[in-house]
Design a protein around this motif. Structure first.
Motif: not given
Length: 505
Positions: A59-70, A211-217, A411-414
């Motif tokens: 689990v990535d505990s610090h990511i910006h999931l939408i930003g990663h996709g962009e 990765i099976t889950g993330v914490h994102t903001e 986390g990655s902070d991606s």
């Protein structure tokens, strides 16, 4: 239907080198572990690991999931090594849109050894161009963008931000931290359909990385929070776990939203400072390479205190971006003054630069430290010049913090960094810049398994392979060892007992 996972090494991560022969799963939950011979008669079907290695789901505990996709669809400027290259490539990506936005430039990696300015991109005048720095705490805008936003050299700095100017007092196109919103608020907002495509692309990539889950903001950057939330609800079904931190701007609005097993709502997200790369991280002493500068305070003391009080009024915890030691000090003062509700823990994100006195105070508080081991590879060696050798003792001090008894999560902070847990694990284990801070493989893997579960109070449900825990697994082709982490690959990703990614043979 009961499925038995067996025929490989299965690390429970309950203790170092603790493994079992088989795991029995039903309805997405582990119902038993133990010897294959004992569990095989209870199974309706067998899922063979074919000699591969199972860990609890990463689990990535610090990511910006939408930003990663962009980032997967954007021109990624982090790969460029000169301003000249950036200027040559950008025009080919600009269409007839009114605005062009991308990100990733890093002046520490540019041969010109300076930030981009509007002078570099003003040769593009038909389109408003916005290029975000890799840290996302600084952007550069061309004059067209500044004109559309109504920015002049007389525009005052907003609270928590700085508008960049040259030595003559003229705008240089740089906007730091909260000043970025003076530009970004004029960029057209995305639609739910756009966000659905981005989220789907992001999830596909993250699953392929085990990765099976993330914490994102992501709730405060795409218009009303219901826009991204609706996109999440339509895309995330039962094949990924998303824990959504709530930015302080939408925290109260989101109080009525109900969590599920796959979309959860978490702490109030607060930014206290910026980044070391942009020299906006808040330090108690001057930057060593720029005397007279100590960073940017995002909120006034009164504003920051009111945000903490708001979270406490809802009996909620806070998740706080703090990179510099003065930023940590400011939030520790408030956590001591306004304790979190019993049974919950606050999250301190990044904590790159600390001090011995702060560490001792933090030890007495119910806090989780959300660290990004991959920062070491990005920030060294230039960060030594930025903070000086005297502050290195408690800088990026992951091992020292674990020895002090802190619970840490990884986390990655991606999209700022690469969203690959194996890269983060390798940086934590093989830290050539700070060898005294190297973690064991078990400690590093725990950051992305049990550590991530503890960060959201799910330590009795996730992060280990034990009866009663969610059947989320990351299956690799090798046992993770210090010398071959980067040669290891993901074979399968399993969420709630279902294979959601399988590497092509």
């Amino acid at each position: 239907m009961k499925t038995l996972w067996t025929n490989g090494m299965i690390f429970t991560m309950e203790a170092e080198d603790d493994f079992v022969e088989a795991v029995l799963v039903e309805d997405g939950v582990i119902i038993n572990t133990g010897p294959k011979k004992d569990l095989l008669p209870l199974a309706d079907r067998v899922e063979s690991l074919d000699g591969f290695v199972m860990y609890p789901g990463f689990v990535d505990s610090h990511i910006h999931l939408i930003g990663h996709g962009e980032k997967l669809s954007y021109l990624d400027l982090s790969t460029f090594t000169s301003i000249k290259q950036i200027k040559e490539i950008i025009p080919s990506y600009i269409t007839n849109e009114k605005w062009y936005v991308t990100e990733g430039w890093n002046d520490n990696n540019l041969e010109e050894n300076r930030p981009l300015t509007c002078a570099d991109i003003d040769f593009i005048s038909e389109t408003a161009v916005v290029l975000k720095r890799v840290c996302r705490h600084v952007l550069v805008a061309n004059t067209t963008a500044m004109n559309l936003a109504g920015i002049t050299k007389e525009t005052p700095n907003p609270n928590g931000g700085v508008i960049g100017k040259d030595e003559n007092g003229e705008l240089n196109g740089l906007f730091f931290d909260e000043a970025q919103s003076l530009i970004t608020e004029h960029i057209p907002l995305p639609t739910t359909d756009y966000l659905k495509k981005i989220i789907a692309s992001s999830l596909e990539d993250l699953k392929s990385k085990g990765i099976t889950g993330v914490h994102t903001e992501d709730m405060a950057y795409y218009g009303h929070y219901e826009v991204p939330l609706q996109a999440y609800r339509e895309v995330v079904q039962n094949d990924f776990r998303v824990h959504l931190l709530r930015h302080h701007n939408v925290f109260e609005q989101m109080q009525g939203e109900e969590s599920s097993s796959f979309i959860e709502f978490g702490a109030m997200k607060i930014f206290v400072d910026g980044s070391l790369g942009g020299r906006t991280a808040l330090l108690s002493e001057d930057y060593s390479d720029e005397p007279g500068k100590q960073g940017v305070e995002i909120h006034s003391p009164e504003q920051l205190e009111s945000l903490v009080k708001m979270a406490r009024n809802y009996k909620e915890n806070i998740a706080v971006h703090v990179i510099g030691d003065l930023a940590v000090e400011k939030i520790v003062n408030l956590i001591e003054k306004y304790p979190v509700a019993k049974g919950k823990k606050d999250r301190l994100i990044h904590v790159n630069i600390l001090r011995a006195d702060l560490v001792e105070r933090m030890k007495k508080l119910p806090v989780i430290l959300d660290i990004q081991p991959i920062f070491v590879a990005s920030d060294f060696p230039w960060v030594k010049d930025r903070i000086g050798s005297s502050r290195l003792k408690w800088a990026y001090a992951w091992k020292s913090l674990l020895k002090k008894g802190f619970i840490c999560t990884g986390g990655s902070d991606s999209p700022i960094e690469l969203a690959d847990p194996l890269l983060g694990i390798d940086e934590a284990v093989n830290n050539s810049y700070l060898p005294e801070q190297q973690l064991t493989v078990f400690e590093a893997v725990s950051l992305y398994t049990s550590g991530s579960a503890k960060a959201i109070g799910r330590e009795n449900k996730r992060g280990l392979i034990l009866p009663g825990y969610d059947a989320d697994f990351t299956i690799l082709n090798n046992v993770l060892k210090k010398e071959d982490i980067l040669s290891t690959s993901v074979v399968k990703t399993v969420v709630a007992g279902k294979t959601v990614y399988e590497k092509k043979k």
